[in-house]
Design an enzyme around this catalytic site. Structure first.
Site, PDB file in Angstrom:
ATOM      1  N   ASP A  51       0.832  -1.206   0.000  1.00 58.16           N
ATOM      2  CA  ASP A  51       0.000   0.000   0.000  1.00 58.16           C
ATOM      3  C   ASP A  51       0.866   1.255   0.000  1.00 58.16           C
ATOM      4  O   ASP A  51       0.353   2.371  -0.058  1.00 58.16           O
ATOM      5  CB  ASP A  51      -1.012  -0.003   1.156  1.00 58.16           C
ATOM      6  N   SER A  52       2.207   1.062   0.009  1.00 58.65           N
ATOM      7  CA  SER A  52       3.117   2.195  -0.223  1.00 58.65           C
ATOM      8  C   SER A  52       2.904   2.757  -1.626  1.00 58.65           C
ATOM      9  O   SER A  52       3.404   3.843  -1.943  1.00 58.65           O
ATOM     10  CB  SER A  52       4.573   1.771  -0.026  1.00 58.65           C
ATOM     11  N   ASP A  90      -1.061  -6.127  -0.286  1.00 61.02           N
ATOM     12  CA  ASP A  90      -1.518  -5.476   0.945  1.00 61.02           C
ATOM     13  C   ASP A  90      -3.028  -5.268   0.936  1.00 61.02           C
ATOM     14  O   ASP A  90      -3.587  -4.785  -0.064  1.00 61.02           O
ATOM     15  CB  ASP A  90      -0.870  -4.090   1.075  1.00 61.02           C
ATOM     16  N   LYS A 120      -1.398  -9.400   2.830  1.00 55.71           N
ATOM     17  CA  LYS A 120      -0.717  -8.942   4.051  1.00 55.71           C
ATOM     18  C   LYS A 120      -1.610  -7.940   4.737  1.00 55.71           C
ATOM     19  O   LYS A 120      -2.270  -7.134   4.078  1.00 55.71           O
ATOM     20  CB  LYS A 120       0.631  -8.300   3.691  1.00 55.71           C
ATOM     21  N   GLU A 122      -1.842  -5.388   8.525  1.00 55.86           N
ATOM     22  CA  GLU A 122      -1.082  -4.841   9.651  1.00 55.86           C
ATOM     23  C   GLU A 122      -1.789  -5.099  10.972  1.00 55.86           C
ATOM     24  O   GLU A 122      -3.009  -4.965  11.068  1.00 55.86           O
ATOM     25  CB  GLU A 122      -0.904  -3.324   9.466  1.00 55.86           C
ATOM     26  N   GLU A 189       8.736  -4.007  10.897  1.00 54.88           N
ATOM     27  CA  GLU A 189       9.183  -2.719  10.349  1.00 54.88           C
ATOM     28  C   GLU A 189       9.727  -1.814  11.444  1.00 54.88           C
ATOM     29  O   GLU A 189       9.059  -1.586  12.470  1.00 54.88           O
ATOM     30  CB  GLU A 189       8.010  -2.042   9.619  1.00 54.88           C
TER      31      GLU A 189
HETATM   32  O1  KIV Z   1       3.538  -1.123   1.666  1.00 57.66           O
HETATM   33  C1  KIV Z   1       4.722  -1.418   1.798  1.00 57.66           C
HETATM   34  O2  KIV Z   1       5.589  -1.103   0.983  1.00 57.66           O
HETATM   35  C2  KIV Z   1       5.100  -2.176   2.989  1.00 57.66           C
HETATM   36  C3  KIV Z   1       6.560  -2.353   3.254  1.00 57.66           C
HETATM   37  C4  KIV Z   1       7.100  -1.118   3.860  1.00 57.66           C
HETATM   38  C5  KIV Z   1       6.838  -3.545   4.071  1.00 57.66           C
HETATM   39  O3  KIV Z   1       4.260  -2.609   3.724  1.00 57.66           O
END
Ligand code: KIV
Length: 271
Positions: A51-52, A90, A120, A122, A189
């Site tokens: 989600d980055s 994500d 994934k 959080e 992280e």
């Molecule tokens: O979204 C992302 O890029 C991440 C990484 C920082 C692990 O969750």
């Protein structure tokens, strides 16, 4: 040269074997077809459709605004490019925190509409029920503890997490809960290296770090950061393998100059 000819596809089982054999796992983010092709050909083990994308692709200040539909668009593009790597997608903010049914519905949409291999999300104890429900549907889940950017407004800063004993103990407890629930791997992280090493030692599933030191089972970085496309982000944990910002900037300027001067296209570049 591509490395994926005659190489078996990376699965959650392969990752588990890698941990058992002490082989380190490489993971990078990918959000689009072209970059994912390069990542996969280079031999990265896991591609994270993170989600980055909210930051590096869409220019938002945080990861919160990206939507499930936008994540699905990015993930489907990556899936079309990849032959070897395991693809983790994500679950974006707001797509799983409400309740476990909503979490399952979001995870199913990702699996059905993208062809990705896993999701994934959080958090620890607070999202355990959702993780269990997603796993029950046969969808592999990767956990994410430590600095969890979707909770940035709760933390207030992006500084190192779990430096104090109490938070470190809570993180270890959460990590064990996620392993017991059946997560196939865990991201840690921005936590102290000693804590990262301790979690990796106490867990039998692969633990992959970003700013979690060298004692974990693998490393992940945001591709745009390690390539130096974003030249304003310089945390201590980031190793920059290139200065792509300057390379691209110079190429764009050369092109503009060539167009303006009439040098491009030349005789060989036209029909
Ligand atoms: O979204 C992302 O890029 C991440 C990484 C920082 C692990 O969750």
């Amino acid at each position: 040269m591509s490395v994926h000819k005659n190489v078996k596809r990376i699965t959650t089982h392969v990752l588990q074997e890698m941990k058992s054999n002490g082989e380190r796992i490489s993971m990078l983010t990918g959000y689009d077809y072209s970059m994912a092709r390069i990542l996969d050909s280079a031999g990265v083990d896991i591609i994270l459709v993170g989600d980055s994308a909210s930051n590096v692709m869409a220019g938002h200040e945080t990861t919160l605004p990206i939507t499930l539909n936008e994540m699905i668009y990015h993930a489907a593009s990556v899936v079309r490019a990849v032959e070897r790597a395991l693809i983790v997608v994500d679950l974006p903010f707001g797509s799983y925190q409400g309740n476990s049914k909503e979490a399952l519905t979001s995870a199913i949409r990702i699996m059905k509409e993208t062809g990705g291999h896993s999701v994934k999300l959080e958090g620890g104890k607070e999202v355990l029920e959702s993780i269990q429900r997603i796993l029950t549907a046969g969808i592999p889940v990767m956990g994410h503890l430590g600095l969890t950017p979707q909770s940035i407004y709760k933390f207030g800063t992006y500084t190192v997490r779990a430096k104090e004993e109490e938070e470190a103990e809570r993180l270890i407890e959460d990590a064990k809960l996620l392993e017991d629930a059946g997560c196939f791997a865990l991201i840690l992280e921005k936590i102290p290296a000693a804590l990262g090493a301790r979690v990796a030692k106490e867990l039998s599933i692969p633990v992959i770090g970003i700013g979690a030191g060298n004692g974990v089972d693998g490393q992940v970085l945001v591709s745009h950061d390690m390539l130096g496309i974003n030249n304003e982000f310089n945390p201590r944990f980031l190793r920059k393998y290139h200065n792509l910002y300057d390379e691209m900037f110079n190429s764009f300027q050369k092109y503009i100059k060539d167009v303006r001067s009439g040098d491009f296209p030349n005789e060989d570049e036209q029909y």
